[in-house]
Design an enzyme around this catalytic site. Structure first.
Site, PDB file in Angstrom:
ATOM      1  N   ASN A 217       0.840  -1.205   0.000  1.00  0.00           N
ATOM      2  CA  ASN A 217       0.000   0.000   0.000  1.00  0.00           C
ATOM      3  C   ASN A 217       0.874   1.253   0.000  1.00  0.00           C
ATOM      4  O   ASN A 217       1.843   1.328   0.769  1.00  0.00           O
ATOM      5  CB  ASN A 217      -0.855  -0.042   1.286  1.00  0.00           C
ATOM      6  N   HIS A 259      -4.524   9.850  -1.701  1.00  0.00           N
ATOM      7  CA  HIS A 259      -4.611  11.132  -0.977  1.00  0.00           C
ATOM      8  C   HIS A 259      -4.268  12.237  -1.975  1.00  0.00           C
ATOM      9  O   HIS A 259      -3.106  12.428  -2.320  1.00  0.00           O
ATOM     10  CB  HIS A 259      -3.615  11.165   0.187  1.00  0.00           C
ATOM     11  N   ASP A 292      -8.978  10.612  -0.205  1.00  0.00           N
ATOM     12  CA  ASP A 292      -9.549  11.903   0.188  1.00  0.00           C
ATOM     13  C   ASP A 292      -8.909  12.962  -0.702  1.00  0.00           C
ATOM     14  O   ASP A 292      -7.848  12.750  -1.266  1.00  0.00           O
ATOM     15  CB  ASP A 292      -9.412  12.222   1.687  1.00  0.00           C
TER      16      ASP A 292
END
Ligand code: XIL
Length: 398
Positions: A217, A259, A292
């Site tokens: 990740n 992000h 986000d």
């Protein structure tokens, strides 16, 4: 066209509609049942899991019931925002604090949700006993490796059978803005054990749970750049994954955190699809794991000036759309997780404060869905064959 060919086409159409489950039967019945309109329910039409990071304090705050209600009703997957990190699970050496993480796993079970396990190996949020022990020399290299193996084994065994995807190794690769700028394996584990810890971690995790999907990740890997692994982080991670596979390491997927910020150039859907597809061609699953899209909180934004707020909300929505549409387009993109769903509980303002940033999630501070939320729902509703097909299940590599 002969009859047999017509029949064959009919059979394919019926099979396709059947796999999509809730497609409206006719064009004159376009409305979906409201109960089927949550992000999670809409995602299941594509066998795509829609997730959120969960802040356990917010989940348990009786004065803030909307938080819990939305986690339970809107999503089909959850990730612990903090409570599965090492400092939280083992604050004192040898003493594990399972309760908050167990509570989330039980919540997920009650709500029919899958769990992404986050995170086994990362250089941040490590307990002080570990980092200080290494710093003062009381933990040597050999002992450190044993500690890591024990941690992975203990944690993965504890949650065995209850975790769908584990983030086994997180953020192991530097960024072009780091020093030195040539991309390299960074952080505590690479410094003290060398990059071989990555392969070890996947092997130890597999040994402890043969059924969980094992992910690498990282952030800043949404799309390929120059293709030069010295400065293109996506290429660096791609090469790493390829090498791990060649060496027989049981890695099943690559998670792209996602992000993003509206102040940056950002990517378009086709660039992101290209990246997901290249990983898929290696035989790997993918997932967006921490999406986000933050914005700078200028004085105008803080004052609620719509001329400053609206462009940011629109740009944020556009980025959620790009990542979700790309994920839908690639059949091995298994899940799409937002890193918090409300601006009331988002890591962004606390983390990016110079200049201050925020507005990064899909609901505002009062739990009102933002444009990003509605755009995501539309993406999920108006997607189907031939370009969007149900996800392909990923089998854990031995
Ligand atoms: C963040 C959490 O959201 C914060 O609450 C915490 O203080 C710091 O970590 N990449 C990751 C996540 O993999 O674990 C991070 O979560 C955000 C960046």
């Amino acid at each position: 066209m002969n009859v047999r060919r017509w029949l064959a086409i009919g059979a394919v159409a019926v099979a396709t509609v059947a796999t999509l489950g809730t497609l409206p039967a006719t064009a004159d019945r376009p409305d979906l049942n409201p109960a089927e309109q949550s992000l999670g329910a809409l995602g299941l039409r594509h066998n795509l899991y829609l997730g959120t990071a969960v802040d356990m304090a917010a989940l348990n705050d009786a004065a803030d019931p909307h938080y819990r209600e939305i986690v339970g009703s809107e999503f089909t997957s959850v990730t612990a925002e903090n409570v599965m990190k090492w400092e939280s699970l083992e604050p004192t050496r040898g003493t594990y604090n399972w309760a908050p993480a167990d509570e989330l796993v039980a919540f997920a079970k009650r709500n029919n949700q899958r769990v992404r396990g986050h995170v086994l190996v990362w250089q941040n949020q490590l307990p002080a006993w570990l980092t200080e022990g290494v710093a003062d020399g009381s933990i040597d290299r050999e002992e450190l490796r044993t500690i890591l193996r024990n941690h992975i084994t203990t944690v993965v065994r504890h949650f065995k059978g209850r975790i769908w995807q584990w983030d086994v190794v997180n953020e192991a690769v530097s960024d072009p803005w780091d020093d030195p700028p040539t991309l390299h394996y960074k952080g505590f584990w690479a410094q003290h054990l060398g990059p071989g810890y990555i392969a070890d971690a996947f092997r130890w995790a597999r040994a402890a749970d043969p059924h969980a999907l094992l992910f690498y990740n990282d952030y800043n890997i949404e799309a390929f750049g120059s293709g030069d692994a010295a400065n293109d982080k996506t290429q660096f991670v791609y090469n790493m994954a390829k090498e791990l596979l060649r060496a027989g390491v049981p890695i099943d997927g690559v998670g792209s955190q996602g992000h993003l910020g509206t102040q940056y150039p950002n990517y378009d859907t086709l660039q992101v699809v290209d990246a997901l597809r290249k990983f898929a061609r290696l035989g790997l699953a993918t997932a967006f794991t921490e999406v986000d899209v933050r914005s700078q909180l200028t004085d105008g934004v803080r004052a609620g000036d719509s001329a400053e707020v609206n462009p940011r909300l629109q740009a944020s929505a556009a980025n959620f759309h790009v990542l979700l549409q790309a994920c839908l387009a690639e059949r091995r993109c298994l899940s799409f997780t937002v890193w918090g769903f409300t601006d009331k509980h988002s890591w962004v303002p606390g983390w990016f404060d110079d200049p201050p940033e925020g507005l990064a999630t899909i609901y505002d501070e009062n739990y009102q869905p933002k444009r990003a939320y509605n755009v995501m729902r539309a993406d999920l509703i108006y997607a189907g064959p031939p370009y969007v097909l149900p996800r392909l299940p990923q089998r854990p590599r031995r």
